[in-house]
Motif scaffolding. Structure first.
Motif, PDB file in Angstrom:
ATOM      1  N   VAL A  29       0.816  -1.211   0.000  1.00 48.03           N
ATOM      2  CA  VAL A  29       0.000   0.000   0.000  1.00 48.03           C
ATOM      3  C   VAL A  29       0.851   1.263   0.000  1.00 48.03           C
ATOM      4  CG1 VAL A  29      -0.237   0.130   2.519  1.00 48.03           C
ATOM      5  CG2 VAL A  29      -2.034   1.065   1.043  1.00 48.03           C
ATOM      6  N   SER A  30       2.030   1.230   0.576  1.00 48.55           N
ATOM      7  CA  SER A  30       2.864   2.423   0.675  1.00 48.55           C
ATOM      8  C   SER A  30       3.372   2.915  -0.671  1.00 48.55           C
ATOM      9  CB  SER A  30       4.054   2.170   1.602  1.00 48.55           C
ATOM     10  OG  SER A  30       4.888   1.137   1.090  1.00 48.55           O
ATOM     11  N   ASN A  31       3.290   2.096  -1.696  1.00 49.68           N
ATOM     12  CA  ASN A  31       3.755   2.489  -3.025  1.00 49.68           C
ATOM     13  C   ASN A  31       2.691   3.205  -3.846  1.00 49.68           C
ATOM     14  OD1 ASN A  31       6.321   1.386  -2.626  1.00 49.68           O
ATOM     15  ND2 ASN A  31       5.704  -0.614  -3.410  1.00 49.68           N
ATOM     16  N   TYR A  32       1.500   3.363  -3.298  1.00 52.48           N
ATOM     17  CA  TYR A  32       0.386   3.928  -4.044  1.00 52.48           C
ATOM     18  C   TYR A  32      -0.416   4.889  -3.185  1.00 52.48           C
ATOM     19  CZ  TYR A  32       1.519   0.086  -7.143  1.00 52.48           C
ATOM     20  OH  TYR A  32       2.184  -0.786  -7.972  1.00 52.48           O
ATOM     21  N   ALA A  33      -1.046   5.842  -3.847  1.00 49.57           N
ATOM     22  CA  ALA A  33      -1.989   6.710  -3.164  1.00 49.57           C
ATOM     23  C   ALA A  33      -3.228   5.920  -2.751  1.00 49.57           C
ATOM     24  CB  ALA A  33      -2.393   7.871  -4.067  1.00 49.57           C
ATOM     25  N   MET A  34      -3.898   6.397  -1.722  1.00 44.01           N
ATOM     26  CA  MET A  34      -5.155   5.812  -1.278  1.00 44.01           C
ATOM     27  C   MET A  34      -6.140   6.931  -0.993  1.00 44.01           C
ATOM     28  SD  MET A  34      -4.984   2.455  -1.201  1.00 44.01           S
ATOM     29  CE  MET A  34      -6.380   2.072  -0.133  1.00 44.01           C
ATOM     30  N   GLY A  35      -7.388   6.700  -1.326  1.00 40.84           N
ATOM     31  CA  GLY A  35      -8.420   7.696  -1.098  1.00 40.84           C
ATOM     32  C   GLY A  35      -9.622   7.121  -0.382  1.00 40.84           C
ATOM     33  N   TRP A  36     -10.349   8.003   0.273  1.00 41.57           N
ATOM     34  CA  TRP A  36     -11.645   7.680   0.857  1.00 41.57           C
ATOM     35  C   TRP A  36     -12.715   8.525   0.182  1.00 41.57           C
ATOM     36  CZ3 TRP A  36     -12.799   3.778   4.108  1.00 41.57           C
ATOM     37  CH2 TRP A  36     -11.777   3.204   4.855  1.00 41.57           C
ATOM     38  N   PHE A  37     -13.796   7.882  -0.204  1.00 47.70           N
ATOM     39  CA  PHE A  37     -14.957   8.539  -0.782  1.00 47.70           C
ATOM     40  C   PHE A  37     -16.198   8.090  -0.032  1.00 47.70           C
ATOM     41  CE2 PHE A  37     -11.772   8.851  -3.968  1.00 47.70           C
ATOM     42  CZ  PHE A  37     -12.072   9.958  -4.747  1.00 47.70           C
ATOM     43  N   ARG A  38     -17.276   8.841  -0.188  1.00 50.61           N
ATOM     44  CA  ARG A  38     -18.530   8.437   0.435  1.00 50.61           C
ATOM     45  C   ARG A  38     -19.690   8.737  -0.499  1.00 50.61           C
ATOM     46  NH1 ARG A  38     -18.821  12.938   5.338  1.00 50.61           N
ATOM     47  NH2 ARG A  38     -19.347  14.764   4.025  1.00 50.61           N
ATOM     48  N   GLN A  39     -20.766   7.981  -0.320  1.00 49.91           N
ATOM     49  CA  GLN A  39     -21.938   8.138  -1.169  1.00 49.91           C
ATOM     50  C   GLN A  39     -23.202   7.970  -0.344  1.00 49.91           C
ATOM     51  OE1 GLN A  39     -22.042   5.563  -4.604  1.00 49.91           O
ATOM     52  NE2 GLN A  39     -23.333   7.009  -5.713  1.00 49.91           N
ATOM     53  N   GLU A  44     -24.122  11.694  -5.720  1.00 46.77           N
ATOM     54  CA  GLU A  44     -22.881  11.255  -6.331  1.00 46.77           C
ATOM     55  C   GLU A  44     -21.869  10.865  -5.263  1.00 46.77           C
ATOM     56  OE1 GLU A  44     -24.067  11.255 -10.040  1.00 46.77           O
ATOM     57  OE2 GLU A  44     -21.907  11.144  -9.753  1.00 46.77           O
ATOM     58  N   ARG A  45     -21.001   9.955  -5.627  1.00 48.78           N
ATOM     59  CA  ARG A  45     -19.903   9.612  -4.736  1.00 48.78           C
ATOM     60  C   ARG A  45     -18.951  10.802  -4.638  1.00 48.78           C
ATOM     61  NH1 ARG A  45     -17.520   3.653  -5.459  1.00 48.78           N
ATOM     62  NH2 ARG A  45     -19.802   3.411  -5.431  1.00 48.78           N
ATOM     63  N   GLU A  46     -18.641  11.215  -3.419  1.00 52.74           N
ATOM     64  CA  GLU A  46     -17.847  12.410  -3.225  1.00 52.74           C
ATOM     65  C   GLU A  46     -16.544  12.119  -2.492  1.00 52.74           C
ATOM     66  OE1 GLU A  46     -19.798  15.352  -0.850  1.00 52.74           O
ATOM     67  OE2 GLU A  46     -19.980  14.054   0.907  1.00 52.74           O
ATOM     68  N   PHE A  47     -15.567  12.928  -2.795  1.00 57.61           N
ATOM     69  CA  PHE A  47     -14.249  12.819  -2.186  1.00 57.61           C
ATOM     70  C   PHE A  47     -14.303  13.178  -0.716  1.00 57.61           C
ATOM     71  CE2 PHE A  47     -10.383  15.177  -0.948  1.00 57.61           C
ATOM     72  CZ  PHE A  47      -9.459  14.147  -1.025  1.00 57.61           C
ATOM     73  N   VAL A  48     -13.587  12.419   0.096  1.00 51.96           N
ATOM     74  CA  VAL A  48     -13.473  12.690   1.523  1.00 51.96           C
ATOM     75  C   VAL A  48     -12.035  13.029   1.899  1.00 51.96           C
ATOM     76  CG1 VAL A  48     -13.736  11.767   3.853  1.00 51.96           C
ATOM     77  CG2 VAL A  48     -15.432  11.218   2.094  1.00 51.96           C
ATOM     78  N   SER A  49     -11.110  12.137   1.547  1.00 48.69           N
ATOM     79  CA  SER A  49      -9.721  12.323   1.938  1.00 48.69           C
ATOM     80  C   SER A  49      -8.828  11.444   1.081  1.00 48.69           C
ATOM     81  CB  SER A  49      -9.534  11.975   3.423  1.00 48.69           C
ATOM     82  OG  SER A  49      -8.217  12.257   3.863  1.00 48.69           O
ATOM     83  N   ALA A  50      -7.544  11.787   1.022  1.00 51.78           N
ATOM     84  CA  ALA A  50      -6.575  10.980   0.292  1.00 51.78           C
ATOM     85  C   ALA A  50      -5.198  11.160   0.902  1.00 51.78           C
ATOM     86  CB  ALA A  50      -6.538  11.352  -1.186  1.00 51.78           C
ATOM     87  N   ILE A  51      -4.364  10.151   0.720  1.00 54.24           N
ATOM     88  CA  ILE A  51      -2.967  10.211   1.130  1.00 54.24           C
ATOM     89  C   ILE A  51      -2.120   9.726  -0.028  1.00 54.24           C
ATOM     90  CG2 ILE A  51      -3.121   7.935   2.235  1.00 54.24           C
ATOM     91  CD1 ILE A  51      -1.039   8.999   4.295  1.00 54.24           C
ATOM     92  N   SER A  52      -1.087  10.484  -0.371  1.00 51.54           N
ATOM     93  CA  SER A  52      -0.245  10.161  -1.506  1.00 51.54           C
ATOM     94  C   SER A  52       0.856   9.194  -1.113  1.00 51.54           C
ATOM     95  CB  SER A  52       0.368  11.434  -2.090  1.00 51.54           C
ATOM     96  OG  SER A  52       1.411  11.912  -1.259  1.00 51.54           O
TER      97      SER A  52
END
Length: 125
Positions: A29-39, A44-52
């Motif tokens: 997982v540390s090699n990729y960004a991860m995001g959280w979305f909610r619906q 529409e599904r909306e952005f909540v948070s992300a870590i690069s």
């Protein structure tokens, strides 16, 4: 094959806290960004948070100051700590990851290729 599995969603009172977890299998997982979305229903599904990859963190204005995203590389897990929850936070929460190790426009749904099954968060007033 990359798989994401969310957990931790439940019914909680307004003002309370929850911590959601997202475990990644199939890659580090540390090699990729991860995001959280909610619906929410009908929305529409909306952005909540992300870590690069580098650890840069992003939040939607609606959750800034209340939610915290973090990553535990040893557990291959990303977390979303949610504090001071409001009824408008009620939604199915999804974690997501891109196929490639990109780092820009992480607030956009189109940047993500892998999605978890979702976990329901319900905040009662």
């Amino acid at each position: 094959q990359v798989q994401l599995v969310e957990s931790g969603g439940r019914l909680v009172q307004a003002g309370g806290s929850l911590r959601l977890s997202c475990v990644t299998s199939g890659r580090t997982v540390s090699n990729y960004a991860m995001g959280w979305f909610r619906q929410a229903p009908g929305k529409e599904r909306e952005f909540v948070s992300a870590i690069s990859r580098s650890g840069a963190i992003y939040y939607a204005d609606s959750v800034k100051g209340r939610f915290t995203i973090s990553r535990d590389n040893a557990k291959n897990t990303v977390y979303l700590q949610m504090n001071s929850l409001k009824p408008e936070d009620t939604a199915v929460y999804y974690c997501a990851a891109p196929r490639l190790p990109l780092s820009s426009r992480l607030e956009s749904r189109d940047r993500y290729d892998y999605w978890g099954q979702g976990t329901q968060v319900t905040v009662s007033s």
